[in-house]
Motif scaffolding. Structure first.
Motif, PDB file in Angstrom:
ATOM      1  N   HIS A  52       0.837  -1.208   0.000  1.00 16.81           N
ATOM      2  CA  HIS A  52       0.000   0.000   0.000  1.00 16.81           C
ATOM      3  C   HIS A  52       0.869   1.253   0.000  1.00 16.81           C
ATOM      4  CE1 HIS A  52      -3.281  -2.440   2.327  1.00 16.81           C
ATOM      5  NE2 HIS A  52      -3.278  -2.731   1.041  1.00 16.81           N
ATOM      6  N   ALA A  53       1.880   1.262   0.870  1.00 19.61           N
ATOM      7  CA  ALA A  53       2.773   2.423   0.966  1.00 19.61           C
ATOM      8  C   ALA A  53       3.472   2.669  -0.368  1.00 19.61           C
ATOM      9  CB  ALA A  53       3.804   2.209   2.079  1.00 19.61           C
ATOM     10  N   GLN A  54       3.943   1.617  -0.999  1.00 19.00           N
ATOM     11  CA  GLN A  54       4.655   1.755  -2.272  1.00 19.00           C
ATOM     12  C   GLN A  54       3.739   2.287  -3.364  1.00 19.00           C
ATOM     13  OE1 GLN A  54       8.160   0.906  -2.599  1.00 19.00           O
ATOM     14  NE2 GLN A  54       7.734   2.335  -4.241  1.00 19.00           N
ATOM     15  N   THR A  55       2.495   1.846  -3.367  1.00 21.88           N
ATOM     16  CA  THR A  55       1.535   2.327  -4.371  1.00 21.88           C
ATOM     17  C   THR A  55       1.310   3.830  -4.231  1.00 21.88           C
ATOM     18  OG1 THR A  55       0.428   0.184  -4.480  1.00 21.88           O
ATOM     19  CG2 THR A  55      -0.833   2.100  -5.214  1.00 21.88           C
ATOM     20  N   ILE A  56       1.116   4.287  -3.007  1.00 29.62           N
ATOM     21  CA  ILE A  56       0.895   5.718  -2.772  1.00 29.62           C
ATOM     22  C   ILE A  56       2.172   6.500  -3.065  1.00 29.62           C
ATOM     23  CG2 ILE A  56       0.253   7.464  -1.059  1.00 29.62           C
ATOM     24  CD1 ILE A  56      -1.316   5.133   0.357  1.00 29.62           C
ATOM     25  N   PHE A  57       3.307   5.970  -2.645  1.00 26.11           N
ATOM     26  CA  PHE A  57       4.614   6.577  -2.910  1.00 26.11           C
ATOM     27  C   PHE A  57       4.800   6.783  -4.416  1.00 26.11           C
ATOM     28  CE2 PHE A  57       9.104   6.277  -3.878  1.00 26.11           C
ATOM     29  CZ  PHE A  57       9.722   7.024  -2.888  1.00 26.11           C
ATOM     30  N   ASN A  58       4.557   5.729  -5.187  1.00 24.91           N
ATOM     31  CA  ASN A  58       4.703   5.813  -6.644  1.00 24.91           C
ATOM     32  C   ASN A  58       3.732   6.820  -7.247  1.00 24.91           C
ATOM     33  OD1 ASN A  58       6.717   3.899  -6.569  1.00 24.91           O
ATOM     34  ND2 ASN A  58       5.371   2.198  -7.096  1.00 24.91           N
ATOM     35  N   TYR A  59       2.527   6.887  -6.712  1.00 24.75           N
ATOM     36  CA  TYR A  59       1.545   7.854  -7.193  1.00 24.75           C
ATOM     37  C   TYR A  59       2.065   9.276  -6.972  1.00 24.75           C
ATOM     38  CZ  TYR A  59      -2.731  10.561  -7.624  1.00 24.75           C
ATOM     39  OH  TYR A  59      -3.670  11.498  -7.985  1.00 24.75           O
ATOM     40  N   LEU A  60       2.565   9.538  -5.772  1.00 23.43           N
ATOM     41  CA  LEU A  60       3.083  10.875  -5.466  1.00 23.43           C
ATOM     42  C   LEU A  60       4.234  11.238  -6.406  1.00 23.43           C
ATOM     43  CD1 LEU A  60       2.996  10.684  -1.581  1.00 23.43           C
ATOM     44  CD2 LEU A  60       1.749  12.344  -2.983  1.00 23.43           C
ATOM     45  N   ILE A  61       5.165  10.327  -6.574  1.00 27.18           N
ATOM     46  CA  ILE A  61       6.299  10.572  -7.467  1.00 27.18           C
ATOM     47  C   ILE A  61       5.819  10.820  -8.888  1.00 27.18           C
ATOM     48  CG2 ILE A  61       8.350   9.496  -8.523  1.00 27.18           C
ATOM     49  CD1 ILE A  61       8.822  10.378  -5.647  1.00 27.18           C
ATOM     50  N   GLY A  62       4.880   9.997  -9.332  1.00 29.08           N
ATOM     51  CA  GLY A  62       4.353  10.123 -10.684  1.00 29.08           C
ATOM     52  C   GLY A  62       3.638  11.437 -10.938  1.00 29.08           C
ATOM     53  N   ARG A  63       3.122  12.047  -9.881  1.00 30.24           N
ATOM     54  CA  ARG A  63       2.429  13.334  -9.994  1.00 30.24           C
ATOM     55  C   ARG A  63       3.360  14.511  -9.762  1.00 30.24           C
ATOM     56  NH1 ARG A  63      -2.241  13.132 -12.509  1.00 30.24           N
ATOM     57  NH2 ARG A  63      -3.986  12.956 -11.104  1.00 30.24           N
ATOM     58  N   GLY A  64       4.654  14.225  -9.564  1.00 30.42           N
ATOM     59  CA  GLY A  64       5.608  15.287  -9.343  1.00 30.42           C
ATOM     60  C   GLY A  64       5.552  15.883  -7.944  1.00 30.42           C
ATOM     61  N   ALA A  65       4.928  15.173  -7.037  1.00 28.58           N
ATOM     62  CA  ALA A  65       4.814  15.666  -5.653  1.00 28.58           C
ATOM     63  C   ALA A  65       6.070  15.318  -4.876  1.00 28.58           C
ATOM     64  CB  ALA A  65       3.590  15.054  -4.981  1.00 28.58           C
ATOM     65  N   THR A  66       6.303  16.049  -3.819  1.00 28.45           N
ATOM     66  CA  THR A  66       7.421  15.775  -2.919  1.00 28.45           C
ATOM     67  C   THR A  66       6.997  14.691  -1.945  1.00 28.45           C
ATOM     68  OG1 THR A  66       8.199  18.045  -3.095  1.00 28.45           O
ATOM     69  CG2 THR A  66       8.966  16.777  -1.197  1.00 28.45           C
ATOM     70  N   VAL A  67       7.840  13.688  -1.793  1.00 29.50           N
ATOM     71  CA  VAL A  67       7.591  12.640  -0.815  1.00 29.50           C
ATOM     72  C   VAL A  67       8.425  12.945   0.411  1.00 29.50           C
ATOM     73  CG1 VAL A  67       7.771  10.178  -0.305  1.00 29.50           C
ATOM     74  CG2 VAL A  67       7.092  10.932  -2.592  1.00 29.50           C
ATOM     75  N   CYS A  68       7.781  12.971   1.559  1.00 29.47           N
ATOM     76  CA  CYS A  68       8.472  13.250   2.827  1.00 29.47           C
ATOM     77  C   CYS A  68       8.045  12.177   3.821  1.00 29.47           C
ATOM     78  CB  CYS A  68       8.101  14.644   3.326  1.00 29.47           C
ATOM     79  SG  CYS A  68       8.934  15.058   4.873  1.00 29.47           S
ATOM     80  N   LEU A  69       8.987  11.324   4.192  1.00 32.85           N
ATOM     81  CA  LEU A  69       8.671  10.229   5.086  1.00 32.85           C
ATOM     82  C   LEU A  69       8.991  10.541   6.550  1.00 32.85           C
ATOM     83  CD1 LEU A  69       9.896   7.250   2.909  1.00 32.85           C
ATOM     84  CD2 LEU A  69       7.587   8.199   3.095  1.00 32.85           C
ATOM     85  N   GLY A  70       9.383  11.753   6.820  1.00 32.70           N
ATOM     86  CA  GLY A  70       9.631  12.157   8.190  1.00 32.70           C
ATOM     87  C   GLY A  70      11.043  11.930   8.644  1.00 32.70           C
TER      88      GLY A  70
END
Length: 70
Positions: A52-70
C-alpha cells in the motif's frame, strides 16, 4: 497536486509503514511463542502494508509531488 492532498497522502504512506512495523512485531511475538501459523499470517499482512505504501509513494512521485517520510 493540491498541497493538502499531498500532505494527506504523505501521512498515509507513513501510516502504512507504521502498520508494517506493528504487524512484523506481532509476527515476531507469535513466532517466539511457538505459533508460526499466526506469525506467517501477520508477515503477509505486513507485506500488504508495504505494498500500500509503495503504491501511494509511486503515485506521489508520478504526480511530481514531494515525498516526505519524516
Amino acid at each position: 497536486m493540491d498541497k493538502e492532498i499531498g500532505n494527506a497522502l504523505n501521512r498515509q504512506v507513513i501510516d502504512e509503514l507504521d502498520s508494517f512495523y506493528l504487524y512484523l512485531q506481532m509476527a515476531a511475538w507469535f513466532d517466539a511463542n511457538h505459533l508460526p501459523g499466526f506469525g506467517s499470517w501477520l508477515r503477509q499482512q505486513a507485506h500488504e502494508e508495504v505494498s500500500h505504501a509503495q503504491t501511494i509513494f509511486n503515485y506521489l512521485i508520478g504526480r511530481g509531488a514531494t515525498v516526505c517520510l519524516g
